[in-house]
Structure formats: C-alpha cells, structure tokens
Scaffold this motif. Structure first.
Motif, PDB file in Angstrom:
ATOM      1  N   GLY A   1       0.813  -1.204   0.000  1.00  0.00           N
ATOM      2  CA  GLY A   1       0.000   0.000   0.000  1.00  0.00           C
ATOM      3  C   GLY A   1       0.849   1.256   0.000  1.00  0.00           C
ATOM      4  O   GLY A   1       2.088   1.202  -0.042  1.00  0.00           O
ATOM      5  N   ALA A   2       0.171   2.410   0.027  1.00  0.00           N
ATOM      6  CA  ALA A   2       0.842   3.704   0.098  1.00  0.00           C
ATOM      7  C   ALA A   2       1.041   4.091   1.558  1.00  0.00           C
ATOM      8  O   ALA A   2       0.133   3.946   2.377  1.00  0.00           O
ATOM      9  CB  ALA A   2       0.020   4.755  -0.627  1.00  0.00           C
ATOM     10  N   ASN A   3       2.234   4.580   1.880  1.00  0.00           N
ATOM     11  CA  ASN A   3       2.569   4.930   3.259  1.00  0.00           C
ATOM     12  C   ASN A   3       2.648   6.448   3.429  1.00  0.00           C
ATOM     13  O   ASN A   3       3.226   7.140   2.585  1.00  0.00           O
ATOM     14  CB  ASN A   3       3.919   4.318   3.645  1.00  0.00           C
ATOM     15  N   PRO A   4       2.094   6.992   4.514  1.00  0.00           N
ATOM     16  CA  PRO A   4       2.219   8.433   4.774  1.00  0.00           C
ATOM     17  C   PRO A   4       3.631   8.771   5.234  1.00  0.00           C
ATOM     18  O   PRO A   4       4.170   8.130   6.129  1.00  0.00           O
ATOM     19  CB  PRO A   4       1.191   8.673   5.891  1.00  0.00           C
ATOM     20  N   VAL A   5       4.254   9.761   4.570  1.00  0.00           N
ATOM     21  CA  VAL A   5       5.604  10.177   4.932  1.00  0.00           C
ATOM     22  C   VAL A   5       5.666  11.703   4.996  1.00  0.00           C
ATOM     23  O   VAL A   5       4.856  12.396   4.385  1.00  0.00           O
ATOM     24  CB  VAL A   5       6.643   9.660   3.912  1.00  0.00           C
ATOM     25  N   ALA A   6       6.612  12.211   5.766  1.00  0.00           N
ATOM     26  CA  ALA A   6       6.810  13.653   5.873  1.00  0.00           C
ATOM     27  C   ALA A   6       7.781  14.096   4.791  1.00  0.00           C
ATOM     28  O   ALA A   6       8.969  13.759   4.827  1.00  0.00           O
ATOM     29  CB  ALA A   6       7.351  14.004   7.257  1.00  0.00           C
ATOM     30  N   GLY A   7       7.283  14.822   3.803  1.00  0.00           N
ATOM     31  CA  GLY A   7       8.137  15.273   2.722  1.00  0.00           C
ATOM     32  C   GLY A   7       7.457  15.125   1.385  1.00  0.00           C
ATOM     33  O   GLY A   7       6.429  14.439   1.267  1.00  0.00           O
TER      34      GLY A   7
END
Length: 265
Positions: free
Chosen positions: A116-122
């Motif tokens: 899946g898609a992962n939430p990341v800072a950037g």
C-alpha cells in the motif's frame, strides 16, 4: 484367454516437470507401492529446477498466476477418484480443491492487502510492494495427507514462489498424485518439485542449501531446531503454519519492498 497381470504403478519423483527415478536407484515400499527414495543429489537437482521455474512464475502477472492455479483446481476435480484413494477420501479431496480455488482468488489481491501507500513527511510518494521470496522448501505434514500438503504449498505458489516439497514420509502417495495433477495443468515446469523418501535425509540438505530462500518446517516434527540452525547459515526464512486459510500465510513467503518517488518530478 489367460488372465492378464495388472500394471502396478511406480511412484517416481517430480522434478522440473518430469517424473524421474532417483539417481541413486533406491526405492521404498510405502502403502503397498514402490516409491522412489530421493537422494541428496535429487534434492539439489530439484532446487536447480525450482530456480529455473521461479523465473517464469514470478514474472507472470498475479492475475495469470491465479488463472493457472484455478486450472490446477479444475485438473484436481477431474482426478478426484485417484486423489481420494491416497488420502482419507473424497471429503478431504473436496477441501483441498476448495483451498486451491481460495488461494487462486487471492493471487491478484495480495498487493492491495500486504502492500500500500505509506504516509511520509516530505514531498515523496512511498509505496510498499510485496514480492516473492524465491525458492521455498516445504516439509509436508503427515496428516492430512493431501489437504495438509496443499495448505502449505498453495500459499507459496500464490505469492509467486517455486517450491521443493519433501513429501510426507508416512503417506507419500498423495504428494505424487498431486504432482500428476500439477503436470497436466498449466503450472510451468520446475515451479513445483516433489521429493519422496526419508525426511531426515532430505530436509537438512534443503535447510542448508544456499539457493533456497525459505523453508516451511510445519511437517518437520522434532527436527525443527536443527533445521533452524542450518537455515541460519544464509539467513533463510523459517516459516510455520499459523492459520488455516489466510492471505497472511502467503505473506510469510513474500518480501516487502519499499519504493520512494518524488512528487511532481
């Protein structure tokens, strides 16, 4: 007219899509039949065949793998009588066929569940993608003879892996009958390989083999600790059955790859 002698079946190995005798020429008497006793060289040959089969199987689309596994279920359906004769009966065969269909349906849905898609800072996209781990050795459980084998082989196949099976030492005939269904379905040669013989002789060879990526020790009984030590030499994944039917059983034979990609570039 003189009475004819029946042609008795000899149960051979299944390596690379063919049914060879053991290179050693050895056999065992099991359940009233002559069964090949695989050697260490046979085990190594099976790994070579599995590595070749893995290339074709893992590069196929997940949807196509599901279609091929469904075709295996169709083939098993036409061979119910032969399969029932080497296990507890038609009910077990029906359970095994249903299990093949179940995992065939999951083949093209694993990416959505395990990845899946992962939430990341950037300013990046970050995706997790499941990929097959490679060649999997399976130590088959003794019971149930057919459905127990299918329960360990199908999760590995659904994930795109190739397998080398050490058949049940007590009930090896079910594994070869299943191999005959595999051989007459659309599964590429080398994706499934079956060794009959002595578990204590074959399992350590596969556990220590540097080109085997994972080993399922569900049927290993008291040999598990020794196999784990051998598997540790090349950081081989060691798997045990956890659930009856689950996509997480497939996940045990897959690697998760994380991909980063800049947004808007």
């Amino acid at each position: 007219m003189s009475a004819r002698l029946p042609v008795r079946k000899t149960y051979k190995l299944f390596i690379g899509g063919a049914f060879p005798r053991s290179e050693s020429g050895r056999t065992l008497d099991h359940e009233g039949h002559n069964v090949a006793r695989a050697s260490r060289k046979d085990a190594r040959d099976a790994v070579v065949a599995a590595r070749k089969g893995f290339a074709a199987w893992s590069s196929a689309t997940a949807y196509n793998r599901g279609q091929v596994l469904y075709r295996l279920a169709e083939t098993m359906e036409t061979r119910q009588a032969a399969l029932a004769a080497v296990c507890s009966g038609r009910r077990e065969v029906a359970r095994a066929i249903d299990r093949v269909v179940w995992y065939a349906g999951w083949a093209d849905k694993l990416a959505q569940v395990l990845g899946g898609a992962n939430p990341v800072a950037g300013p990046y996209f970050n995706f997790t993608l499941p990929e097959p781990t490679g060649v999997v050795a399976v130590i088959a459980p003794d019971e149930p003879a057919l459905d127990g084998l299918v329960a360990r082989v199908l999760p590995a196949l659904a994930g795109g892996n190739a397998v080398v099976v050490v058949a049940s030492e007590a009930h090896p005939l079910a594994a070869i009958e299943l191999a005959e269904a595999v051989a007459t379905s659309d599964v590429p040669g080398g994706v499934v390989n079956v060794l009959t013989g002595l578990r204590a002789e074959l399992a350590p060879v596969l556990a220590a083999h540097m080109d085997v990526n994972a080993i399922d020790v569900t049927g290993a009984d008291g040999d598990v600790a020794a196999l784990e030590i051998l598997a540790a030499e090349n950081v081989k994944r060691v798997v045990r059955a956890r659930e009856d039917r689950s996509p997480w059983e497939v996940g045990a034979f897959m690697e998760l790859k994380t991909v980063w990609h800049p947004i808007g570039r």
